[in-house]
Design a protein around this motif. Sequence first.
Motif, PDB file in Angstrom:
ATOM      1  N   ALA A  12       0.837  -1.199   0.000  1.00 52.33           N
ATOM      2  CA  ALA A  12       0.000   0.000   0.000  1.00 52.33           C
ATOM      3  C   ALA A  12       0.877   1.256   0.000  1.00 52.33           C
ATOM      4  CB  ALA A  12      -0.915  -0.009   1.224  1.00 52.33           C
ATOM      5  N   ALA A  13       1.950   1.217   0.803  1.00 52.15           N
ATOM      6  CA  ALA A  13       2.828   2.379   0.886  1.00 52.15           C
ATOM      7  C   ALA A  13       3.550   2.645  -0.420  1.00 52.15           C
ATOM      8  CB  ALA A  13       3.848   2.166   2.014  1.00 52.15           C
ATOM      9  N   LEU A  14       3.901   1.590  -1.128  1.00 51.00           N
ATOM     10  CA  LEU A  14       4.653   1.758  -2.367  1.00 51.00           C
ATOM     11  C   LEU A  14       3.903   2.601  -3.387  1.00 51.00           C
ATOM     12  CD1 LEU A  14       6.131  -1.815  -2.879  1.00 51.00           C
ATOM     13  CD2 LEU A  14       7.440   0.301  -2.717  1.00 51.00           C
ATOM     14  N   CYS A  15       2.582   2.410  -3.427  1.00 53.64           N
ATOM     15  CA  CYS A  15       1.819   3.082  -4.478  1.00 53.64           C
ATOM     16  C   CYS A  15       1.086   4.328  -3.990  1.00 53.64           C
ATOM     17  CB  CYS A  15       0.827   2.102  -5.093  1.00 53.64           C
ATOM     18  SG  CYS A  15       1.633   0.742  -5.960  1.00 53.64           S
ATOM     19  N   ALA A  16       1.118   4.585  -2.704  1.00 53.37           N
ATOM     20  CA  ALA A  16       0.361   5.711  -2.173  1.00 53.37           C
ATOM     21  C   ALA A  16       0.881   7.044  -2.700  1.00 53.37           C
ATOM     22  CB  ALA A  16       0.417   5.698  -0.642  1.00 53.37           C
ATOM     23  N   ASP A  17       2.203   7.131  -2.938  1.00 53.15           N
ATOM     24  CA  ASP A  17       2.795   8.399  -3.375  1.00 53.15           C
ATOM     25  C   ASP A  17       2.496   8.717  -4.828  1.00 53.15           C
ATOM     26  OD1 ASP A  17       5.795   7.733  -1.440  1.00 53.15           O
ATOM     27  OD2 ASP A  17       3.877   8.689  -0.880  1.00 53.15           O
ATOM     28  N   SER A  18       2.095   7.702  -5.604  1.00 51.75           N
ATOM     29  CA  SER A  18       1.983   7.916  -7.044  1.00 51.75           C
ATOM     30  C   SER A  18       0.831   7.132  -7.638  1.00 51.75           C
ATOM     31  CB  SER A  18       3.301   7.510  -7.726  1.00 51.75           C
ATOM     32  OG  SER A  18       3.214   7.663  -9.107  1.00 51.75           O
ATOM     33  N   ALA A  19      -0.378   7.430  -7.203  1.00 50.52           N
ATOM     34  CA  ALA A  19      -1.547   6.690  -7.681  1.00 50.52           C
ATOM     35  C   ALA A  19      -1.725   6.837  -9.171  1.00 50.52           C
ATOM     36  CB  ALA A  19      -2.803   7.189  -6.948  1.00 50.52           C
ATOM     37  N   ALA A  20      -1.283   7.990  -9.715  1.00 48.63           N
ATOM     38  CA  ALA A  20      -1.470   8.223 -11.148  1.00 48.63           C
ATOM     39  C   ALA A  20      -0.631   7.273 -11.985  1.00 48.63           C
ATOM     40  CB  ALA A  20      -1.095   9.666 -11.477  1.00 48.63           C
ATOM     41  N   GLU A  21       0.435   6.737 -11.379  1.00 48.57           N
ATOM     42  CA  GLU A  21       1.308   5.835 -12.102  1.00 48.57           C
ATOM     43  C   GLU A  21       1.040   4.381 -11.731  1.00 48.57           C
ATOM     44  OE1 GLU A  21       5.306   7.039 -11.480  1.00 48.57           O
ATOM     45  OE2 GLU A  21       4.962   9.090 -12.157  1.00 48.57           O
ATOM     46  N   ALA A  22      -0.152   4.106 -11.276  1.00 46.45           N
ATOM     47  CA  ALA A  22      -0.488   2.754 -10.849  1.00 46.45           C
ATOM     48  C   ALA A  22      -0.256   1.763 -11.976  1.00 46.45           C
ATOM     49  CB  ALA A  22      -1.946   2.692 -10.392  1.00 46.45           C
ATOM     50  N   LEU A  23       0.297   0.630 -11.605  1.00 44.91           N
ATOM     51  CA  LEU A  23       0.559  -0.445 -12.552  1.00 44.91           C
ATOM     52  C   LEU A  23      -0.762  -1.011 -13.047  1.00 44.91           C
ATOM     53  CD1 LEU A  23       3.382  -1.733 -13.273  1.00 44.91           C
ATOM     54  CD2 LEU A  23       2.706  -3.620 -11.785  1.00 44.91           C
ATOM     55  N   THR A  24      -0.819  -1.353 -14.323  1.00 41.48           N
ATOM     56  CA  THR A  24      -1.990  -2.039 -14.862  1.00 41.48           C
ATOM     57  C   THR A  24      -1.647  -3.518 -15.003  1.00 41.48           C
ATOM     58  OG1 THR A  24      -2.738  -0.106 -16.099  1.00 41.48           O
ATOM     59  CG2 THR A  24      -3.577  -2.243 -16.800  1.00 41.48           C
ATOM     60  N   ILE A  25      -2.347  -4.334 -14.245  1.00 43.32           N
ATOM     61  CA  ILE A  25      -2.082  -5.777 -14.232  1.00 43.32           C
ATOM     62  C   ILE A  25      -3.260  -6.502 -14.861  1.00 43.32           C
ATOM     63  CG2 ILE A  25      -1.646  -7.796 -12.782  1.00 43.32           C
ATOM     64  CD1 ILE A  25      -0.472  -5.954 -10.689  1.00 43.32           C
ATOM     65  N   GLY A  26      -2.968  -7.279 -15.889  1.00 43.67           N
ATOM     66  CA  GLY A  26      -3.992  -8.121 -16.484  1.00 43.67           C
ATOM     67  C   GLY A  26      -4.110  -9.410 -15.704  1.00 43.67           C
ATOM     68  N   VAL A  27      -5.316  -9.890 -15.537  1.00 45.94           N
ATOM     69  CA  VAL A  27      -5.558 -11.163 -14.851  1.00 45.94           C
ATOM     70  C   VAL A  27      -6.327 -12.063 -15.810  1.00 45.94           C
ATOM     71  CG1 VAL A  27      -6.625 -12.325 -12.886  1.00 45.94           C
ATOM     72  CG2 VAL A  27      -5.629 -10.041 -12.602  1.00 45.94           C
ATOM     73  N   SER A  28      -5.695 -13.165 -16.187  1.00 47.53           N
ATOM     74  CA  SER A  28      -6.332 -14.115 -17.096  1.00 47.53           C
ATOM     75  C   SER A  28      -6.721 -15.356 -16.312  1.00 47.53           C
ATOM     76  CB  SER A  28      -5.364 -14.496 -18.228  1.00 47.53           C
ATOM     77  OG  SER A  28      -5.987 -15.337 -19.161  1.00 47.53           O
ATOM     78  N   ALA A  29      -8.002 -15.661 -16.284  1.00 47.38           N
ATOM     79  CA  ALA A  29      -8.485 -16.781 -15.484  1.00 47.38           C
ATOM     80  C   ALA A  29      -9.741 -17.363 -16.123  1.00 47.38           C
ATOM     81  CB  ALA A  29      -8.798 -16.318 -14.064  1.00 47.38           C
TER      82      ALA A  29
END
Length: 353
Positions: A12-29
């Motif tokens: 949570a801390a890693l991404c709190a500073d830069s929400a605009a740069e959030a990683l986009t993760i695809g989930v295939s299931a």
Amino acid sequence: MRLVVLTVAALAALCADSAAEALTIGVSAPLSGPSAILGRQIDAGSRLAADAGGASLKVVDDACTAEGGAAAAREFATEKADVVVGFLCSEAIEAALPILKDAGIPVITVGVRTDSLTDGRDKTGWPIFRLAPREDAEGRAVAEMVTRQWRNDFFAIVDDGTIYGRGIAETVRAAAERSGLKPVFIDTFRPGMDNQIGLIGRLKKAGAARVFVGGDGSDIAIMARDAGKLGADMVFAGGESLRIASGDVAYTQGTLMVALPEWSQTADKAALDAFSAAKIIPDGYALPAFAAVQIATQVGAEASGTPLGEALTGHDFNTAIGPIRFDDKGDLAQNPYRVFRFDGQNFVPLEEK
């Protein structure tokens, strides 16, 4: 060597500073069809880790088919996913990988064990990494147990004649031979019998004290029971088929099993607390999917311009299911199979000698 520590709070801390740069993760299931229950486990675990890490998810149903896998890959490419996790079926991932390779999107699979998926990586260039063990990992783990722990014992190898049973038995026999060890007895038995008295008699005559069985847990339970009836002091061992209930005959105390850990029993407490708070049961692929998203999120934060596929290779990651490291082919650097001993009620980890 760089150690990357992942916890729910740290994500949570890693991404709190830069929400605009959030990683986009695809989930295939597989969210439809006969494997949908497993697909929902991937979906649930991925969402929980993404919520903690601040990542954006794109979940697509691959239906465990080639058509579904290719369609999912095209959708991930269109959405410009940074990394894709999931995949349970070889048909789906093999159809998806050429598309994802062209799009420069690495994949972390949680379920596909096929050896050729990574063995051919030098030729295919597929950006594949897997949390699932290789197909040959179980046999290699059994062989290591026999050659290390039974080298001073009279041991035997028997199998039920099936592709699985004969294959794993041959792996063990070949490893023993390379180590200068020779079984006192090798044979193929008839599975599904209500007793194995004849086989036990032959094993006893050969002087076998340890017996590896390539076969079902129910057959192993019957062998151990019959050995007790004949006063034969033998320890029986098998593969992960022993995870299945033994049927009418209970497993004998001391029976050994080489299998994957039960992640819900060994996972990081913080992760299990997160599942509990969300009222999600961490069954099946839920925790491996959680770990895959943990890895993807941390790599995205740490890459600093390095392609994610390169950043995934040769680094250690602490995840909810324990330390993870991918080798140069994208396989797990350490075999996840472990030896367990039946204590009369459960299979518990056996401490190595």
